[in-house]
Design a protein around this motif. Structure first.
Motif, mmCIF file in Angstrom:
data_model
loop_
_atom_site.group_PDB
_atom_site.id
_atom_site.type_symbol
_atom_site.label_atom_id
_atom_site.label_comp_id
_atom_site.label_asym_id
_atom_site.label_seq_id
_atom_site.Cartn_x
_atom_site.Cartn_y
_atom_site.Cartn_z
ATOM 1 N N LYS A 1 0.634 -1.148 -0.130
ATOM 2 C CA LYS A 1 -0.076 0.058 -0.140
ATOM 3 C C LYS A 1 0.902 1.309 0.031
ATOM 4 N N MET A 2 1.892 1.148 0.740
ATOM 5 C CA MET A 2 3.007 2.265 0.800
ATOM 6 C C MET A 2 3.432 2.449 -0.588
ATOM 7 N N MET A 3 3.628 1.631 -1.293
ATOM 8 C CA MET A 3 4.323 1.678 -2.644
ATOM 9 C C MET A 3 3.278 2.044 -3.886
ATOM 10 N N GLY A 4 1.960 2.002 -3.512
ATOM 11 C CA GLY A 4 0.881 2.201 -4.369
ATOM 12 C C GLY A 4 0.579 0.888 -4.978
ATOM 13 N N LEU A 5 0.956 -0.380 -4.725
ATOM 14 C CA LEU A 5 0.612 -1.667 -5.318
ATOM 15 C C LEU A 5 -0.689 -2.049 -5.021
ATOM 16 N N SER A 6 -1.172 -3.080 -5.929
ATOM 17 C CA SER A 6 -2.383 -3.488 -5.553
ATOM 18 C C SER A 6 -2.715 -4.370 -4.348
ATOM 19 N N TYR A 7 -3.840 -4.541 -3.950
ATOM 20 C CA TYR A 7 -4.239 -5.387 -2.944
ATOM 21 C C TYR A 7 -4.846 -6.747 -3.205
ATOM 22 N N PRO A 8 -4.481 -7.661 -2.847
ATOM 23 C CA PRO A 8 -3.622 -8.035 -1.740
ATOM 24 C C PRO A 8 -2.161 -7.869 -2.099
ATOM 25 N N GLY A 9 -1.355 -7.565 -1.066
ATOM 26 C CA GLY A 9 -0.129 -7.057 -1.297
ATOM 27 C C GLY A 9 1.041 -8.082 -1.774
ATOM 28 N N GLY A 10 0.800 -9.538 -1.008
ATOM 29 C CA GLY A 10 1.847 -10.425 -1.441
ATOM 30 C C GLY A 10 2.143 -10.631 -2.647
ATOM 31 N N PRO A 11 1.021 -11.071 -3.524
ATOM 32 C CA PRO A 11 1.446 -11.419 -4.867
ATOM 33 C C PRO A 11 2.107 -10.116 -5.517
ATOM 34 N N ALA A 12 1.522 -8.927 -5.293
ATOM 35 C CA ALA A 12 2.093 -7.823 -5.920
ATOM 36 C C ALA A 12 3.508 -7.518 -5.681
ATOM 37 N N ILE A 13 3.904 -7.793 -4.335
ATOM 38 C CA ILE A 13 5.441 -7.519 -3.836
ATOM 39 C C ILE A 13 6.186 -8.746 -4.684
ATOM 40 N N GLU A 14 5.728 -9.818 -4.446
ATOM 41 C CA GLU A 14 6.598 -10.952 -5.262
ATOM 42 C C GLU A 14 6.694 -10.763 -6.565
ATOM 43 N N ALA A 15 5.782 -10.217 -7.350
ATOM 44 C CA ALA A 15 5.973 -10.092 -8.804
ATOM 45 C C ALA A 15 6.958 -8.939 -9.069
ATOM 46 N N ALA B 1 1.641 -19.033 -0.098
ATOM 47 C CA ALA B 1 1.500 -19.132 -1.742
ATOM 48 C C ALA B 1 2.756 -18.467 -2.299
ATOM 49 N N ASN B 2 3.584 -17.663 -1.573
ATOM 50 C CA ASN B 2 4.756 -17.192 -2.115
ATOM 51 C C ASN B 2 5.743 -18.200 -2.504
ATOM 52 N N ARG B 3 6.007 -18.376 -3.923
ATOM 53 C CA ARG B 3 6.706 -19.525 -4.082
ATOM 54 C C ARG B 3 8.346 -18.995 -4.006
ATOM 55 N N PHE C 1 7.247 -28.907 3.355
ATOM 56 C CA PHE C 1 5.981 -29.113 2.726
ATOM 57 C C PHE C 1 4.934 -27.947 2.604
ATOM 58 N N SER C 2 4.350 -27.825 1.418
ATOM 59 C CA SER C 2 3.500 -26.517 1.395
ATOM 60 C C SER C 2 2.349 -26.938 0.610
ATOM 61 N N PRO C 3 1.396 -26.411 0.817
ATOM 62 C CA PRO C 3 -0.038 -26.837 0.196
ATOM 63 C C PRO C 3 -0.006 -26.180 -1.186
ATOM 64 N N PRO C 4 -0.738 -26.665 -2.224
ATOM 65 C CA PRO C 4 -0.791 -26.091 -3.518
ATOM 66 C C PRO C 4 -1.594 -24.663 -3.401
ATOM 67 N N LEU C 5 -1.842 -23.893 -4.276
ATOM 68 C CA LEU C 5 -2.290 -22.601 -4.343
ATOM 69 C C LEU C 5 -3.664 -22.570 -3.672
ATOM 70 N N SER C 6 -4.631 -23.554 -4.132
ATOM 71 C CA SER C 6 -5.897 -23.503 -3.783
ATOM 72 C C SER C 6 -6.131 -23.886 -2.464
ATOM 73 N N LEU C 7 -5.110 -24.367 -1.528
ATOM 74 C CA LEU C 7 -5.211 -24.595 -0.054
ATOM 75 C C LEU C 7 -4.328 -23.685 0.706
ATOM 76 N N CYS C 8 -3.595 -22.868 0.000
ATOM 77 C CA CYS C 8 -2.858 -21.626 0.749
ATOM 78 C C CYS C 8 -3.734 -20.536 1.634
ATOM 79 N N GLY C 9 -4.784 -20.044 0.717
ATOM 80 C CA GLY C 9 -5.698 -19.206 1.346
ATOM 81 C C GLY C 9 -6.821 -19.667 2.278
ATOM 82 N N ASP C 10 -7.694 -18.858 2.506
ATOM 83 C CA ASP C 10 -8.656 -19.583 3.540
ATOM 84 C C ASP C 10 -9.537 -20.319 2.579
ATOM 85 N N ASN C 11 -9.848 -21.741 3.044
ATOM 86 C CA ASN C 11 -10.739 -22.535 2.411
ATOM 87 C C ASN C 11 -11.711 -23.416 3.357
#
Length: 341
Positions: A171-185, A276-278, A296-306
């Motif tokens: 948000k400080m950098m003016g990137l999109s929400y959610p911030g995790g994927p935006a920062i990683e990209a 989900a941050n690879r 061990f890490s879950p697939p993307l479909s199980l990383c977020g709330d499910n």
């Protein structure tokens, strides 16, 4: 045994059918991200209203995808906490009424324990005992998992969660929400060594975290260097993102491996939105290999709330007769726990 899981702790309305705690028959998630993105974060009142609108069709869709009806369901599991009270009430009240009407057992599931149980839905699972990290927008906790339902807290954040820091820096950098994927990209175009940010509590003799200082350091850097250049996809913005992300990864990885060494565990599980941050998963896996540890890490479909993870944990609870009554209620926070190492 078929368990219908229901999740509504924050901004996803989800339902799933899981068989015997390990086989996902269906998993449906209705996300509210596009609604909350314009506000830069979750608006609790909006989240609650959208849960009310979505829950019926989401449950119907989960049953249809699983090829079952309510007559085939053996028990119901719903998130009881922690989370946003209004949001939790929608899913838990729905599940409680459904369980009462159908005379089915109801498990009130701890959301954090459920994230750990998402690892039990993998084809290849960590062996007990193992170290688990639940890392998301609201939590950054390390657990020793001795067996099904046996979770011992080893460390937790003392201020911001890692996912929260990602969102706030974005948000400080003016990137999109959610911030995790935006920062990683953005970080993929940057040099993580170009701008060095602090690694808080890295040398402390415990497994706790602190990310507020890191967040403040990024804010100071942005204030001192307001001219970020004409292209936000490279140059200083990318270096800031890469430096920040690497600071978080260094702390998480160091603490996790130290916890595993402390408990003589060779399996490490990570779960929650930040898993989900690879970039994090890859770096942690390489560092863990040095100590013959496996990640061990879950697939993307199980990383977020499910709801599949809710059903998986609920299956364990119902099997062990840990069920709710009609008078049980939701909770927004977990009572303070003194970490045991």
């Amino acid at each position: 045994m078929l368990i219908l899981g229901i999740e509504s702790s924050c901004d996803e309305t989800a339902a799933a059918v899981v068989e015997d705690g390990v086989r996902t028959r269906s998993s449906v998630v209705s996300s509210q991200v596009s609604t909350h993105a314009i506000y830069g974060g979750v608006v609790p009142e909006l989240a609650s209203r959208m849960h009310i609108e979505a829950i019926d069709p989401v449950v119907d869709q989960a049953l249809a995808q699983a090829g079952v009806s309510l007559d085939d369901i053996d028990g119901i599991a719903a998130t009881q906490g922690p989370g946003l009270i209004g949001a939790l009430l929608v899913g838990f009240s729905y599940a409680r009424a459904l369980a009462w009407a159908r005379n089915l057992p109801l498990a009130g599931v701890n959301h954090l324990e459920a994230h750990i149980c998402s690892l039990q839905l993998l084809d290849h699972r960590p062996s007990f005992p193992f170290i688990a990290l639940v890392v998301s927008g609201g939590h950054t906790n390390i657990y020793l998992v001795k067996g099904p339902g046996a979770f011992t807290l080893m460390g937790q954040t003392r201020d911001d969660a890692a996912g929260e820091a990602f969102d706030k820096v974005a948000k400080m950098m003016g990137l999109s929400y959610p911030g995790g994927p935006a920062i990683e990209a953005l970080a993929k175009n940057g040099d993580p060594e170009k701008i060095k940010f602090p690694r808080s509590m890295l040398k402390k003799d415990n497994f706790d975290f602190s990310f507020s200082g890191l967040k403040s350091a990024v804010a100071r850097h942005l204030h001192e260097h307001p001219d970020m250049g004409p292209d936000m996809s490279q140059g200083r913005p990318a270096h800031v993102a890469a430096g920040f992300q690497m600071a978080v990864i260094d702390v998480l990885s160091t603490k996790l491996i130290a916890a595993a060494k402390n408990k003589n565990c060779f399996d490490i599980g990570i779960a929650g939105g930040v898993s989900a941050n690879r970039t994090f998963v890859d770096i942690l896996s390489k560092r863990a290999e040095r100590y013959k540890m496996k990640v061990f890490s879950p697939p993307l479909s199980l990383c977020g709330d499910n709801a599949a993870m809710i059903a998986a944990r609920g299956w364990e609870m119902i099997r062990d007769n840990q069920v709710c009554g009609l008078g049980d209620d939701v909770y927004s926070r977990i009572k303070s726990v003194v970490p045991i190492v």
